[in-house]
Enzyme design. Structure first.
Site, PDB file in Angstrom:
ATOM      1  N   SER A 381      72.040  13.771  66.556  1.00 36.54           N
ATOM      2  CA  SER A 381      72.022  14.408  65.236  1.00 36.54           C
ATOM      3  C   SER A 381      70.647  14.252  64.612  1.00 36.54           C
ATOM      4  O   SER A 381      69.926  13.300  64.910  1.00 36.54           O
ATOM      5  CB  SER A 381      73.071  13.771  64.322  1.00 36.54           C
ATOM      6  OG  SER A 381      72.591  12.572  63.744  1.00 36.54           O
ATOM      7  N   ASP A 382      70.301  15.165  63.725  1.00 34.67           N
ATOM      8  CA  ASP A 382      69.124  14.923  62.912  1.00 34.67           C
ATOM      9  C   ASP A 382      69.496  13.911  61.833  1.00 34.67           C
ATOM     10  O   ASP A 382      70.673  13.589  61.629  1.00 34.67           O
ATOM     11  CB  ASP A 382      68.591  16.216  62.300  1.00 34.67           C
ATOM     12  CG  ASP A 382      67.093  16.143  62.013  1.00 34.67           C
ATOM     13  OD1 ASP A 382      66.579  15.011  61.851  1.00 34.67           O
ATOM     14  OD2 ASP A 382      66.441  17.195  61.941  1.00 34.67           O
ATOM     15  N   TYR A 383      68.499  13.438  61.135  1.00 35.92           N
ATOM     16  CA  TYR A 383      68.639  12.323  60.207  1.00 35.92           C
ATOM     17  C   TYR A 383      69.715  12.620  59.152  1.00 35.92           C
ATOM     18  O   TYR A 383      69.553  13.489  58.306  1.00 35.92           O
ATOM     19  CB  TYR A 383      67.304  12.063  59.534  1.00 35.92           C
ATOM     20  CG  TYR A 383      67.184  10.765  58.789  1.00 35.92           C
ATOM     21  CD1 TYR A 383      66.478   9.703  59.326  1.00 35.92           C
ATOM     22  CD2 TYR A 383      67.765  10.590  57.548  1.00 35.92           C
ATOM     23  CE1 TYR A 383      66.344   8.504  58.643  1.00 35.92           C
ATOM     24  CE2 TYR A 383      67.646   9.404  56.854  1.00 35.92           C
ATOM     25  CZ  TYR A 383      66.932   8.358  57.412  1.00 35.92           C
ATOM     26  OH  TYR A 383      66.811   7.179  56.730  1.00 35.92           O
TER      27      TYR A 383
END
Length: 849
Positions: A381-383
């Protein structure tokens, strides 16, 4: 006090380096180890042997950075106040100082494993199953979680335990942002010696355009159109980062981007899917090398899947609303190319697609990425994007957000702790444990493939840090790519600079600025960045010939700045006006409504133009800007972007003619902001604007400006000139299995040698869905001596004519195509028409159904 100085601090354990220079006034720049945190002092005063500087830091703009140093011959004393760290007394000396991780060489020696061999995939899969059988459900989920190496946050604060506790309890499998090799060793040691099964950690970082040696930003290096140079830059970045313990790169960013308001255009390759695909492939090959078992490589993570570059209004994290046709024909090709190159990881985009956040989209992540494209690697996942599924309004709570992400096959949650809910979801019967197992298998595969399971400390190599970081060979590679990345946008004959020029006025906030590295860089050598002033001095233009005045700050006026700059301009024969954006005006969370030169600099430019001296605009920026005023008032415009560690030398090479510029734009520059997004490969409307109907009313046009960009995709000038002639196809009919050759004669009609990027474009004249007015389908870099001619040839196959349609999927449809060759997307000549026909009994190949 002039030169390099250092001070060692015991608590906190850091080394500070200061670089002090005097060019008219004094400048003070600093770097801090082990944290790769740039310290920029924007206000500097000197009284006798005492220097004082103040400024801001990006992580706490509310508190002031301040240093005061008092020098003796070879030593100094003083203090520094660093936001979030505090005020620290300093005692220092000349030079860079000792290498911080020197003691680590002896400390790590007992942990090294020797003669470790690369495992086969069969062996790896067998070992994974044996380990998986020993893990509890909570321990499996721990592998799917990532934490930060410190309390620093790139977004909102994350409620979590300290990394040491999480690692010891086996609740994380990877760590983000451990830039210090000693910190990597500390945390890996905890994982191996204290966690339940001693599973080593993956260490992740964003290595976007260099590690310690900084290369041009990706938008800049894409303008080189040089795949081998880009590949080498990524290989060097991997070499430097992996020596410090980083294994897993959060890059490359391969989003196609058409809206210059979006700050992250600086991280990508511009607006074209074809060129973007080639660059994506080169970057993966550079980062990953021949094998991930090689400890000089990084796992490449493709981001952001998918269509993040289409954010509405160019505003970061914003909504995306596109058709599946646009998704597949524009935004997907670079991902397809990078996956074919073997990328080990993919990161989701922040946006929604068809109303579903990408992090939760089973269509995007499971059906398209994994099942259709065959991706078997790790999806991260992105942040914070797993928890943002809830914020978007697609999940009622954190538990449902985590459930949707895992069902979409998301393997690792970056930093936030939504995945802590997964064991409960399994026990409640809402999630099958086999889905957890599948994710953990993919994560463990990378840990075995990189050799970490057999040698957890193999990437911690302080001796290689000393050898490679900011080495001469790496700096030379950065310089060469920086030269190739510069684009000459205008030249009325004032460039190259005459060697005998008496005096040059060097004016603007970037005339002697080290803010030339751009966003997403964490180098500890930022204070040694070569400025434009230093670059010109390196060409033998001494201080007595350089009339220097900053004129203004980037976003603020300077008291008396314009008046002082005008005075210098009046005394000079030629003016170099160095303007642009600061690094924090580009990149993530740096969208701009008005993509113009900031107002204080605009006022400075107007005052300088009024002086009437020949003026060269040198731009430092991370995106296309609206430059119509400058096009009308400057004698030359040089687009330098953010060029990295050797920026000043590269710019000076071009300004003086020691390097003939050859870069070509990969993103169109608008004539006016209201055109954005503007791109060359657009569709025709039902009422297209033409030369013959431009005075009619009911046409697709603006009342107050042109449709066309100021500088189009593929545009870039040289100090020589090139003529195109005798363009032709070797045949006008082709079937699916055949090849047609398109060629053109290119002649250097100028007085010096130069390199031209010859570009091939194709238009599908009519199809089952509307096709763009032209699309790049090939290019060739050709170097020609004065008067030299060469025939440049391109091969056209059915692959260049293929696109995706809702009815038939990927196909090349029979019909007429126009073929163009030229120096940019605007400056082309039509070669001829080509017809793609169905097979006859006498023709070779097969027609795709």
């Amino acid at each position: 006090m002039i030169g390099l100085w250092h001070a060692l601090v015991e608590q906190p354990r850091i080394k500070l380096q200061f670089k002090i220079e005097k060019k008219g006034g004094y400048t003070l720049d600093a770097a801090m180890e082990p944290l790769p945190a740039p310290l920029r002092f924007t206000n500097v005063t000197v009284q006798g042997s005492r220097i004082r500087g103040t400024g801001k830091v990006f992580w706490d703009p509310g508190d002031e950075l301040e240093a005061e140093l008092d020098f003796k011959e070879d030593s100094f004393e003083g203090h520094i106040h660093i936001p979030l760290i505090g005020t620290i007394p300093l005692h220092g000396a000349r030079g860079r100082g000792p290498y911080m991780a020197l003691s680590l060489m002896d400390e790590i020696a007992p942990y090294r494993q020797h003669h470790v061999k690369e495992r086969s995939d069969e062996d790896i899969h067998e070992a994974i199953e044996q380990l998986l059988a020993r893990l509890s459900l909570e321990e499996k989920v721990g592998q799917m979680c990532q934490c930060q190496a410190s309390n620093f946050s790139f977004g909102s604060e994350v409620a979590t335990d300290p990394p040491e506790k999480l690692i010891a309890e086996g609740r994380v499998g990877s760590v983000l942002g451990a830039f210090d090799i000693t910190r990597v060793f500390e945390l890996q040691k905890i994982a191996v010696e204290q966690s339940p099964h001693g599973i080593p950690l993956l260490f992740n970082a964003d290595v976007i355009h260099g590690s310690q040696t900084v290369f041009p930003i990706p938008l800049a290096w894409s303008c080189s159109w040089d795949m081998e140079a880009i590949k080498e830059a990524c290989a060097i970045a991997a070499k430097e980062a992996s020596a410090s313990g980083t294994v897993y790169n959060h890059g490359p960013m391969i989003d196609v981007a058409r809206d210059a308001r979006w700050g992250r255009v600086s991280e990508g390759a511009g607006e074209d899917p074809y060129l973007g695909s080639l660059i994506a492939k080169a970057q993966v090959e550079g980062y990953q090398g021949e094998s991930l078992f090689n400890e000089e490589t990084l796992i490449a993570c493709l981001k952001h899947f998918i269509a993040y570059g289409a954010a509405e209004g160019g505003r970061d994290y914003n909504t995306v609303d596109i058709s599946e046709s646009t998704l597949r024909n524009v935004y997907l090709p670079p991902f397809q190319a990078a996956l074919e190159a073997g990328a080990g990881s993919v990161m989701n985009a922040f946006n929604i697609y068809q109303g579903v956040p990408a992090a939760a989209s089973t269509f995007l992540l499971k059906e398209l990425l994994r099942e259709e494209l065959g991706f078997k690697g790790v999806l991260i996942s992105d942040y914070g994007s797993v928890d943002e599924i809830r914020v978007h309004g697609h999940a009622k709570d954190t538990e449902e957000a985590a459930l949707k992400a895992v069902q979409a096959t998301m393997d690792i949650e970056m930093v936030t702790r939504s995945y802590d809910a997964l064991p409960g979801l399994v026990r409640e019967g809402k999630l099958a444990e086999r889905q957890i197992d599948e994710a953990v298998r993919r994560i463990l595969y990378l840990k075995y493939k990189t050799g970490l399971m057999d040698d957890p400390f193999r990437y911690i190599r302080p001796e290689k840090e000393m050898e490679w970081h900011f080495s001469e060979a790496h700096l030379q590679a950065s310089l060469e790519l920086a030269r190739k990345s510069i684009v000459l946008l205008k030249n009325d004959g004032v460039l190259p600079l005459a060697k005998e020029a008496r005096k040059v006025a060097l004016i603007g906030p970037f005339a002697d600025s080290k803010d030339l590295l751009g966003p997403w860089q964490f180098s500890r050598y930022g204070h040694e960045t070569v400025t434009l002033y230093e670059g010109l001095m390196g060409k033998g233009i001494g201080e007595e010939r350089i009339l220097f005045a900053p004129g203004s700050k980037v976003n603020e006026p300077l008291d008396g700045g314009i008046e002082a700059a005008v005075e210098q301009a009046r005394e000079a024969e030629i003016v170099i006006l160095a303007l642009g954006e600061s690094s924090d005006m580009s990149g993530e969370a740096a969208s701009r409504m008005d993509i113009v030169v900031p107002e204080p600099q605009q006022r400075l430019a107007e005052a300088i133009a009024a002086v009437g001296k020949p003026t060269v605009l040198v731009l430092t920026n991370g995106r296309p800007l609206a430059l119509s005023w400058f096009e009308q008032h400057m004698d030359a415009i040089v687009e330098t972007w953010f060029l990295g560690s050797q920026a000043g030398h590269a710019i000076a090479d071009v300004l003086t003619g020691d390097y003939n510029p050859s870069g070509k734009l990969t993103m169109s520059f608008p004539a006016r902001i209201g055109q954005v997004p503007v791109y060359y490969n657009h569709f025709n409307t039902g009422r297209p604007l033409t030369e013959t109907n431009k005075n009619q009313k009911y046409i697709s046009k603006y009342l107050d400006g042109p449709n066309e960009p100021l500088y189009p995709f593929g545009f870039g000038l040289s100090y020589t000139s090139f003529a195109y002639s005798d363009a032709k196809l070797d045949r006008s009919l082709m079937s699916a299995g055949e090849t047609v050759a398109a060629s053109v004669k290119v002649t250097n009609t100028g007085a010096i040698a130069g390199e031209e990027i010859v570009q091939l474009y194709i238009q599908d004249c009519h199809g089952s869905i509307v096709r763009p007015v032209k699309e790049l389908k090939g290019f060739c870099k050709v170097f020609l001596a004065p008067g030299e001619s060469r025939r440049v040839a391109f091969e056209i196959t059915a692959e260049e004519l293929t696109f995706w349609t809702p009815d038939t999927g990927y196909t090349a449809e029979p019909g007429q195509f126009k073929v163009y060759i030229g120096s940019s997307s605007r400056d082309v000549q039509e070669v001829d028409s080509l017809e793609l026909v169905k097979e006859s009994e006498n023709e070779r190949g097969s027609w795709p159904e």
